[in-house]
Design a protein around this motif. Structure first.
Motif, PDB file in Angstrom:
ATOM      1  N   VAL A 199      13.527  -0.001   7.673  1.00 22.16           N
ATOM      2  CA  VAL A 199      13.009  -1.368   7.531  1.00 22.16           C
ATOM      3  C   VAL A 199      11.489  -1.373   7.667  1.00 22.16           C
ATOM      4  CG1 VAL A 199      13.016  -3.681   8.546  1.00 22.16           C
ATOM      5  CG2 VAL A 199      15.160  -2.414   8.313  1.00 22.16           C
ATOM      6  N   LEU A 200      10.967  -0.576   8.585  1.00 25.74           N
ATOM      7  CA  LEU A 200       9.511  -0.481   8.726  1.00 25.74           C
ATOM      8  C   LEU A 200       8.882   0.016   7.428  1.00 25.74           C
ATOM      9  CD1 LEU A 200       9.040   1.089  12.300  1.00 25.74           C
ATOM     10  CD2 LEU A 200       9.264  -1.320  11.649  1.00 25.74           C
ATOM     11  N   ASP A 201       9.530   0.995   6.815  1.00 25.02           N
ATOM     12  CA  ASP A 201       9.011   1.549   5.561  1.00 25.02           C
ATOM     13  C   ASP A 201       8.975   0.489   4.465  1.00 25.02           C
ATOM     14  OD1 ASP A 201       8.212   3.765   3.780  1.00 25.02           O
ATOM     15  OD2 ASP A 201      10.179   3.411   2.868  1.00 25.02           O
ATOM     16  N   LEU A 202       9.996  -0.350   4.412  1.00 25.83           N
ATOM     17  CA  LEU A 202      10.020  -1.416   3.408  1.00 25.83           C
ATOM     18  C   LEU A 202       8.863  -2.398   3.624  1.00 25.83           C
ATOM     19  CD1 LEU A 202      13.864  -2.147   3.228  1.00 25.83           C
ATOM     20  CD2 LEU A 202      12.437  -1.066   1.474  1.00 25.83           C
ATOM     21  N   HIS A 203       8.580  -2.726   4.884  1.00 24.68           N
ATOM     22  CA  HIS A 203       7.463  -3.632   5.172  1.00 24.68           C
ATOM     23  C   HIS A 203       6.126  -2.992   4.807  1.00 24.68           C
ATOM     24  CE1 HIS A 203      10.451  -5.910   7.521  1.00 24.68           C
ATOM     25  NE2 HIS A 203       9.610  -6.924   7.412  1.00 24.68           N
ATOM     26  N   LEU A 204       6.010  -1.713   5.034  1.00 24.17           N
ATOM     27  CA  LEU A 204       4.779  -1.018   4.649  1.00 24.17           C
ATOM     28  C   LEU A 204       4.622  -0.985   3.133  1.00 24.17           C
ATOM     29  CD1 LEU A 204       4.946   1.919   7.217  1.00 24.17           C
ATOM     30  CD2 LEU A 204       3.223   0.103   7.174  1.00 24.17           C
ATOM     31  N   GLN A 205       5.732  -0.805   2.428  1.00 23.44           N
ATOM     32  CA  GLN A 205       5.674  -0.816   0.967  1.00 23.44           C
ATOM     33  C   GLN A 205       5.292  -2.196   0.433  1.00 23.44           C
ATOM     34  OE1 GLN A 205       8.685   1.290  -1.424  1.00 23.44           O
ATOM     35  NE2 GLN A 205       9.638   1.933   0.522  1.00 23.44           N
ATOM     36  N   LEU A 206       5.810  -3.231   1.073  1.00 27.29           N
ATOM     37  CA  LEU A 206       5.502  -4.589   0.625  1.00 27.29           C
ATOM     38  C   LEU A 206       3.998  -4.868   0.679  1.00 27.29           C
ATOM     39  CD1 LEU A 206       8.394  -6.615   2.321  1.00 27.29           C
ATOM     40  CD2 LEU A 206       8.104  -6.158  -0.117  1.00 27.29           C
ATOM     41  N   GLN A 207       3.328  -4.233   1.624  1.00 24.28           N
ATOM     42  CA  GLN A 207       1.883  -4.438   1.743  1.00 24.28           C
ATOM     43  C   GLN A 207       1.110  -3.819   0.581  1.00 24.28           C
ATOM     44  OE1 GLN A 207       0.159  -3.736   5.689  1.00 24.28           O
ATOM     45  NE2 GLN A 207       2.231  -3.593   6.519  1.00 24.28           N
ATOM     46  N   GLU A 208       1.739  -2.884  -0.101  1.00 25.28           N
ATOM     47  CA  GLU A 208       1.049  -2.172  -1.184  1.00 25.28           C
ATOM     48  C   GLU A 208       1.290  -2.800  -2.555  1.00 25.28           C
ATOM     49  OE1 GLU A 208      -1.035   0.168  -0.398  1.00 25.28           O
ATOM     50  OE2 GLU A 208      -0.444  -0.022   1.716  1.00 25.28           O
ATOM     51  N   ILE A 209       2.184  -3.762  -2.637  1.00 28.08           N
ATOM     52  CA  ILE A 209       2.493  -4.375  -3.929  1.00 28.08           C
ATOM     53  C   ILE A 209       1.300  -5.184  -4.423  1.00 28.08           C
ATOM     54  CG2 ILE A 209       3.972  -6.020  -5.133  1.00 28.08           C
ATOM     55  CD1 ILE A 209       6.197  -5.293  -3.236  1.00 28.08           C
ATOM     56  N   LYS A 210       0.972  -4.997  -5.678  1.00 30.60           N
ATOM     57  CA  LYS A 210      -0.139  -5.736  -6.279  1.00 30.60           C
ATOM     58  C   LYS A 210       0.356  -6.559  -7.461  1.00 30.60           C
ATOM     59  CE  LYS A 210      -3.783  -2.492  -4.922  1.00 30.60           C
ATOM     60  NZ  LYS A 210      -4.356  -3.402  -3.925  1.00 30.60           N
ATOM     61  N   LEU A 211      -0.272  -7.681  -7.656  1.00 32.97           N
ATOM     62  CA  LEU A 211       0.036  -8.563  -8.773  1.00 32.97           C
ATOM     63  C   LEU A 211      -0.603  -8.018 -10.051  1.00 32.97           C
ATOM     64  CD1 LEU A 211      -0.639 -11.913  -6.907  1.00 32.97           C
ATOM     65  CD2 LEU A 211       1.602 -11.019  -7.572  1.00 32.97           C
ATOM     66  N   PRO A 212      -0.217  -8.546 -11.202  1.00 27.87           N
ATOM     67  CA  PRO A 212      -0.828  -8.080 -12.457  1.00 27.87           C
ATOM     68  C   PRO A 212      -2.349  -8.195 -12.479  1.00 27.87           C
ATOM     69  CG  PRO A 212       1.143  -9.349 -12.918  1.00 27.87           C
ATOM     70  CD  PRO A 212       0.900  -9.480 -11.445  1.00 27.87           C
ATOM     71  N   ASN A 213      -2.902  -9.150 -11.718  1.00 24.70           N
ATOM     72  CA  ASN A 213      -4.363  -9.304 -11.693  1.00 24.70           C
ATOM     73  C   ASN A 213      -5.040  -8.373 -10.689  1.00 24.70           C
ATOM     74  OD1 ASN A 213      -3.722 -10.430  -9.239  1.00 24.70           O
ATOM     75  ND2 ASN A 213      -4.356 -12.511  -9.781  1.00 24.70           N
ATOM     76  N   GLY A 214      -4.241  -7.525 -10.029  1.00 28.07           N
ATOM     77  CA  GLY A 214      -4.809  -6.550  -9.107  1.00 28.07           C
ATOM     78  C   GLY A 214      -4.870  -6.992  -7.664  1.00 28.07           C
ATOM     79  N   LYS A 215      -4.561  -8.250  -7.377  1.00 23.52           N
ATOM     80  CA  LYS A 215      -4.601  -8.741  -5.998  1.00 23.52           C
ATOM     81  C   LYS A 215      -3.305  -8.406  -5.266  1.00 23.52           C
ATOM     82  CE  LYS A 215      -7.749 -12.627  -6.786  1.00 23.52           C
ATOM     83  NZ  LYS A 215      -7.933 -14.094  -6.647  1.00 23.52           N
ATOM     84  N   GLU A 216      -3.420  -8.275  -3.934  1.00 17.09           N
ATOM     85  CA  GLU A 216      -2.228  -7.997  -3.132  1.00 17.09           C
ATOM     86  C   GLU A 216      -1.285  -9.195  -3.156  1.00 17.09           C
ATOM     87  OE1 GLU A 216      -5.288  -7.568  -2.137  1.00 17.09           O
ATOM     88  OE2 GLU A 216      -5.559  -5.556  -1.305  1.00 17.09           O
ATOM     89  N   LEU A 217       0.009  -8.904  -3.233  1.00 14.52           N
ATOM     90  CA  LEU A 217       0.998  -9.978  -3.185  1.00 14.52           C
ATOM     91  C   LEU A 217       1.042 -10.601  -1.792  1.00 14.52           C
ATOM     92  CD1 LEU A 217       3.347 -11.581  -4.425  1.00 14.52           C
ATOM     93  CD2 LEU A 217       4.876  -9.720  -3.712  1.00 14.52           C
ATOM     94  N   MET A 218       0.948  -9.754  -0.769  1.00 18.39           N
ATOM     95  CA  MET A 218       0.959 -10.227   0.620  1.00 18.39           C
ATOM     96  C   MET A 218      -0.216  -9.592   1.356  1.00 18.39           C
ATOM     97  SD  MET A 218       5.028 -10.280   1.584  1.00 18.39           S
ATOM     98  CE  MET A 218       5.448  -8.806   0.661  1.00 18.39           C
ATOM     99  N   LEU A 219      -1.135 -10.429   1.789  1.00 10.16           N
ATOM    100  CA  LEU A 219      -2.359  -9.935   2.415  1.00 10.16           C
ATOM    101  C   LEU A 219      -2.460 -10.453   3.845  1.00 10.16           C
ATOM    102  CD1 LEU A 219      -5.118  -8.496   2.166  1.00 10.16           C
ATOM    103  CD2 LEU A 219      -6.063 -10.688   1.390  1.00 10.16           C
ATOM    104  N   SER A 220      -2.725  -9.560   4.772  1.00 10.36           N
ATOM    105  CA  SER A 220      -2.943  -9.950   6.172  1.00 10.36           C
ATOM    106  C   SER A 220      -4.213  -9.278   6.674  1.00 10.36           C
ATOM    107  CB  SER A 220      -1.749  -9.535   7.044  1.00 10.36           C
ATOM    108  OG  SER A 220      -1.622  -8.127   7.063  1.00 10.36           O
ATOM    109  N   GLN A 221      -4.885  -9.937   7.597  1.00  8.74           N
ATOM    110  CA  GLN A 221      -6.126  -9.391   8.134  1.00  8.74           C
ATOM    111  C   GLN A 221      -5.869  -8.227   9.085  1.00  8.74           C
ATOM    112  OE1 GLN A 221      -9.190 -10.352   7.133  1.00  8.74           O
ATOM    113  NE2 GLN A 221      -8.149 -11.705   5.686  1.00  8.74           N
ATOM    114  N   THR A 222      -4.727  -8.245   9.761  1.00 12.94           N
ATOM    115  CA  THR A 222      -4.399  -7.179  10.713  1.00 12.94           C
ATOM    116  C   THR A 222      -2.956  -6.736  10.522  1.00 12.94           C
ATOM    117  OG1 THR A 222      -3.611  -8.687  12.442  1.00 12.94           O
ATOM    118  CG2 THR A 222      -5.980  -8.207  12.392  1.00 12.94           C
ATOM    119  N   GLN A 223      -2.653  -5.576  11.077  1.00  8.58           N
ATOM    120  CA  GLN A 223      -1.285  -5.060  11.023  1.00  8.58           C
ATOM    121  C   GLN A 223      -0.403  -5.680  12.106  1.00  8.58           C
ATOM    122  OE1 GLN A 223       0.130  -2.517   8.737  1.00  8.58           O
ATOM    123  NE2 GLN A 223      -1.568  -3.565   7.730  1.00  8.58           N
ATOM    124  N   SER A 224      -1.024  -6.273  13.106  1.00  6.38           N
ATOM    125  CA  SER A 224      -0.239  -6.800  14.222  1.00  6.38           C
ATOM    126  C   SER A 224       0.698  -7.918  13.788  1.00  6.38           C
ATOM    127  CB  SER A 224      -1.167  -7.296  15.338  1.00  6.38           C
ATOM    128  OG  SER A 224      -1.960  -8.381  14.895  1.00  6.38           O
TER     129      SER A 224
END
Length: 252
Positions: free
Chosen positions: A171-196
């Motif tokens: 499950v942790l790995d899935l959350h880490l992968q979700l952070q790497e997903i980018k939209l067609p325009n190059g922006k992150e799908l889910m962006l957070s300032q910190t990992q906490s």
């Protein structure tokens, strides 16, 4: 009765403290109030507190009085001197000087009000009115806080998402992968300032085998700087990487 309120200048002290009162031969008895007030004519406002505290400390060190007694004494001599200047004939040549001194005394009086813990210049009715207003404000703040708490509790839940034993890292790995997903325009799908925020979300809403997930235990998988994760970082074990999050292929 000799001076007990104000710190006097030592006789023939050629390097006195700038706040101490008196002349070269010392502080003349009966003129303490004049000396204390005369310092105010040129004393900068930012030095009022230091000036007041120096004499308060002297009073507390050398007498049996308390801070309230000292405050009341200073308050009275300032108030009485203001009244004295206001009662003077406005047509005399010294009127300008009296106006200047009254202005300086009012500035110092404003400072005194800011440190008054005893409502020295207020009547009983004024004190009661002030307390009632304070209670009213506190009640309004309490009502607002209760409303905010009620709104926040709408999103709270005692339920959680349970992960089978041994699959927490998946499950942790899935959350880490979700952070790497980018939209067609190059922006992150889910962006957070910190990992906490990710770690807190997992610990709050997920369980492993119905047991709480320890925040400190999963911290090593969420480095603050992914480019330089540091020695304390640990990658997700390969055996736990069971799924891959990837974008769907575009339909023709």
């Amino acid at each position: 009765m000799g001076n007990k309120y104000f710190r006097p200048r030592r006789s023939f002290d050629f390097s006195p403290h700038p706040y101490d009162l008196g002349i070269l031969t010392g502080l003349k008895q009966g003129f303490e109030d004049n000396h204390f007030l005369s310092k105010l004519w040129s004393l900068p406002r930012q030095e009022y507190d230091a000036y007041y505290r120096r004499h308060l400390d002297y009073f507390l060190e050398t007498s049996l009085g308390n801070a309230q007694e000292f405050f009341r004494y200073v308050w009275l001599i300032v108030r009485n001197r203001i009244k004295h200047y206001e009662d003077q004939d406005p047509h005399v040549s010294t009127h300008g000087k009296y106006m200047h001194r009254t202005e300086r005394l009012r500035l110092f009086q404003h400072y005194l009000r800011s440190i008054d813990q005893w409502n020295t210049d207020k009547t009983k009715d004024e004190i009661i009115a002030a307390k009632e207003e304070e209670i009213k404000i506190l009640n309004e703040q309490l009502t607002a806080i209760k409303q905010q708490l009620k709104a926040a509790r709408k999103l709270e839940t005692e339920d959680y998402i349970n992960i089978p034993d041994g699959y927490r890292n998946t499950v942790l790995d899935l959350h880490l992968q979700l952070q790497e997903i980018k939209l067609p325009n190059g922006k992150e799908l889910m962006l957070s300032q910190t990992q906490s925020v990710w770690m807190k979300m997992i610990c709050k809403y997920f369980r492993e085998g119905d047991k709480e997930i320890n925040f400190e235990t999963i911290r090593r998988y969420f480095p603050g700087d992914k480019r330089e994760p540091g020695d304390k970082h640990s990658p997700i074990p390969v055996k736990s990487k069971l799924f891959k999050v990837s974008p769907v292929k575009k339909r023709r």
